[in-house]
Design a protein around this motif. Structure first.
Motif, PDB file in Angstrom:
ATOM      1  N   THR A  33       0.827  -1.198   0.000  1.00 23.13           N
ATOM      2  CA  THR A  33       0.000   0.000   0.000  1.00 23.13           C
ATOM      3  C   THR A  33       0.867   1.255   0.000  1.00 23.13           C
ATOM      4  O   THR A  33       0.609   2.192  -0.766  1.00 23.13           O
ATOM      5  CB  THR A  33      -0.941   0.005   1.218  1.00 23.13           C
ATOM      6  N   CYS A  34       1.896   1.278   0.820  1.00 24.94           N
ATOM      7  CA  CYS A  34       2.804   2.431   0.851  1.00 24.94           C
ATOM      8  C   CYS A  34       3.526   2.606  -0.482  1.00 24.94           C
ATOM      9  O   CYS A  34       3.690   3.733  -0.972  1.00 24.94           O
ATOM     10  CB  CYS A  34       3.814   2.276   1.982  1.00 24.94           C
ATOM     11  N   GLN A  35       3.952   1.494  -1.077  1.00 24.36           N
ATOM     12  CA  GLN A  35       4.619   1.548  -2.374  1.00 24.36           C
ATOM     13  C   GLN A  35       3.672   2.066  -3.445  1.00 24.36           C
ATOM     14  O   GLN A  35       4.059   2.876  -4.289  1.00 24.36           O
ATOM     15  CB  GLN A  35       5.152   0.159  -2.727  1.00 24.36           C
ATOM     16  N   SER A  36       2.419   1.648  -3.408  1.00 22.14           N
ATOM     17  CA  SER A  36       1.436   2.115  -4.378  1.00 22.14           C
ATOM     18  C   SER A  36       1.161   3.606  -4.215  1.00 22.14           C
ATOM     19  O   SER A  36       1.028   4.331  -5.199  1.00 22.14           O
ATOM     20  CB  SER A  36       0.132   1.339  -4.228  1.00 22.14           C
ATOM     21  N   CYS A  37       1.081   4.054  -2.970  1.00 19.35           N
ATOM     22  CA  CYS A  37       0.879   5.478  -2.703  1.00 19.35           C
ATOM     23  C   CYS A  37       2.049   6.304  -3.225  1.00 19.35           C
ATOM     24  O   CYS A  37       1.854   7.331  -3.890  1.00 19.35           O
ATOM     25  CB  CYS A  37       0.693   5.723  -1.207  1.00 19.35           C
ATOM     26  N   PHE A  86       3.058 -14.166  -1.428  1.00 22.14           N
ATOM     27  CA  PHE A  86       4.279 -13.371  -1.516  1.00 22.14           C
ATOM     28  C   PHE A  86       4.352 -12.583  -2.820  1.00 22.14           C
ATOM     29  O   PHE A  86       4.842 -11.474  -2.844  1.00 22.14           O
ATOM     30  CB  PHE A  86       5.496 -14.287  -1.390  1.00 22.14           C
ATOM     31  N   THR A  87       3.846 -13.156  -3.904  1.00 24.07           N
ATOM     32  CA  THR A  87       4.052 -12.535  -5.205  1.00 24.07           C
ATOM     33  C   THR A  87       2.869 -11.754  -5.747  1.00 24.07           C
ATOM     34  O   THR A  87       3.051 -10.834  -6.514  1.00 24.07           O
ATOM     35  CB  THR A  87       4.413 -13.593  -6.262  1.00 24.07           C
ATOM     36  N   TRP A  88       1.657 -12.092  -5.386  1.00 27.60           N
ATOM     37  CA  TRP A  88       0.535 -11.432  -6.026  1.00 27.60           C
ATOM     38  C   TRP A  88      -0.582 -11.137  -5.056  1.00 27.60           C
ATOM     39  O   TRP A  88      -0.847 -11.871  -4.153  1.00 27.60           O
ATOM     40  CB  TRP A  88       0.014 -12.292  -7.173  1.00 27.60           C
ATOM     41  N   SER A  89      -1.222 -10.118  -5.230  1.00 26.84           N
ATOM     42  CA  SER A  89      -2.424  -9.583  -4.594  1.00 26.84           C
ATOM     43  C   SER A  89      -2.334  -8.081  -4.736  1.00 26.84           C
ATOM     44  O   SER A  89      -2.558  -7.331  -3.805  1.00 26.84           O
ATOM     45  CB  SER A  89      -2.594 -10.004  -3.139  1.00 26.84           C
ATOM     46  N   HIS A  90      -1.934  -7.650  -5.913  1.00 25.10           N
ATOM     47  CA  HIS A  90      -1.706  -6.237  -6.167  1.00 25.10           C
ATOM     48  C   HIS A  90      -2.959  -5.520  -6.658  1.00 25.10           C
ATOM     49  O   HIS A  90      -2.876  -4.376  -7.064  1.00 25.10           O
ATOM     50  CB  HIS A  90      -0.580  -6.049  -7.184  1.00 25.10           C
ATOM     51  N   GLY A  91      -4.114  -6.175  -6.631  1.00 25.74           N
ATOM     52  CA  GLY A  91      -5.336  -5.523  -7.104  1.00 25.74           C
ATOM     53  C   GLY A  91      -5.639  -4.253  -6.350  1.00 25.74           C
ATOM     54  O   GLY A  91      -5.881  -3.195  -6.943  1.00 25.74           O
ATOM     55  N   ASN A  92      -5.622  -4.315  -5.031  1.00 26.74           N
ATOM     56  CA  ASN A  92      -5.876  -3.122  -4.221  1.00 26.74           C
ATOM     57  C   ASN A  92      -4.763  -2.099  -4.371  1.00 26.74           C
ATOM     58  O   ASN A  92      -5.016  -0.902  -4.359  1.00 26.74           O
ATOM     59  CB  ASN A  92      -6.047  -3.496  -2.753  1.00 26.74           C
ATOM     60  N   LEU A  95      -5.346  -0.145  -7.558  1.00 23.66           N
ATOM     61  CA  LEU A  95      -6.417   0.840  -7.405  1.00 23.66           C
ATOM     62  C   LEU A  95      -5.945   2.053  -6.601  1.00 23.66           C
ATOM     63  O   LEU A  95      -6.266   3.194  -6.938  1.00 23.66           O
ATOM     64  CB  LEU A  95      -7.627   0.193  -6.727  1.00 23.66           C
ATOM     65  N   THR A  96      -5.166   1.822  -5.564  1.00 27.09           N
ATOM     66  CA  THR A  96      -4.606   2.917  -4.777  1.00 27.09           C
ATOM     67  C   THR A  96      -3.669   3.759  -5.630  1.00 27.09           C
ATOM     68  O   THR A  96      -3.691   4.995  -5.570  1.00 27.09           O
ATOM     69  CB  THR A  96      -3.859   2.366  -3.551  1.00 27.09           C
ATOM     70  N   PHE A  97      -2.859   3.090  -6.438  1.00 24.42           N
ATOM     71  CA  PHE A  97      -1.945   3.790  -7.332  1.00 24.42           C
ATOM     72  C   PHE A  97      -2.703   4.702  -8.284  1.00 24.42           C
ATOM     73  O   PHE A  97      -2.376   5.887  -8.427  1.00 24.42           O
ATOM     74  CB  PHE A  97      -1.100   2.778  -8.121  1.00 24.42           C
ATOM     75  N   VAL A  98      -3.727   4.179  -8.932  1.00 31.09           N
ATOM     76  CA  VAL A  98      -4.486   4.970  -9.902  1.00 31.09           C
ATOM     77  C   VAL A  98      -5.189   6.143  -9.216  1.00 31.09           C
ATOM     78  O   VAL A  98      -5.217   7.267  -9.745  1.00 31.09           O
ATOM     79  CB  VAL A  98      -5.488   4.078 -10.669  1.00 31.09           C
ATOM     80  N   LEU A  99      -5.745   5.918  -8.040  1.00 30.52           N
ATOM     81  CA  LEU A  99      -6.412   6.984  -7.299  1.00 30.52           C
ATOM     82  C   LEU A  99      -5.463   8.145  -7.019  1.00 30.52           C
ATOM     83  O   LEU A  99      -5.778   9.309  -7.302  1.00 30.52           O
ATOM     84  CB  LEU A  99      -6.980   6.438  -5.992  1.00 30.52           C
ATOM     85  N   LEU A 100      -4.306   7.848  -6.471  1.00 30.63           N
ATOM     86  CA  LEU A 100      -3.352   8.915  -6.143  1.00 30.63           C
ATOM     87  C   LEU A 100      -2.697   9.510  -7.383  1.00 30.63           C
ATOM     88  O   LEU A 100      -2.377  10.702  -7.410  1.00 30.63           O
ATOM     89  CB  LEU A 100      -2.307   8.397  -5.163  1.00 30.63           C
TER      90      LEU A 100
END
Length: 111
Positions: A33-37, A86-92, A95-100
């Motif tokens: 989440t922090c990385q996506s932000c 460990f490798t995948w669950s980047h869906g959220n 979405l956080t990335f696109v929002l910010l």
């Protein structure tokens, strides 16, 4: 005498500490989440549009995966029960990335 050869069955002797695994997964999700932000803010401030923004996101995901792999010393099965966690669950995270990305692009380059 029977024709069947009896092989000793392997028993699953692995034991996992569910509290520790839950803590590891929570730390992984917090890091994602922090990385996506951070990537979303960077893409918006830099004014990236289209695929260039997504390329930045996937580069940051790759860098984070390398950092987690180095931190786990390549032995991720000691910290997670399966590789999928460990490798995948980047869906959220996406979405956080696109929002910010859209928010910061609008704040810096539109208004």
């Amino acid at each position: 005498m029977s024709d069947k050869t009896s092989k000793p069955e392997k028993k699953n002797d692995e034991c996992y500490n569910t509290v520790a695994i839950t803590n590891n997964v929570e730390a992984l999700e917090f890091g994602r989440t922090c990385q996506s932000c951070a990537a979303g803010m960077a893409a918006g401030i830099l004014g990236l549009t289209g695929f260039h923004g997504f390329i930045l996101y996937f580069i940051s995901v790759g860098i984070q995966a390398l950092i987690w792999n180095v931190k786990a010393q390549g032995n991720w099965l000691s910290y997670f029960p399966e590789r999928n966690s460990f490798t995948w669950s980047h869906g959220n995270g996406l979405l956080t990335f696109v929002l910010l990305w859209v928010f910061f692009y609008g704040m810096v380059h539109v208004y």
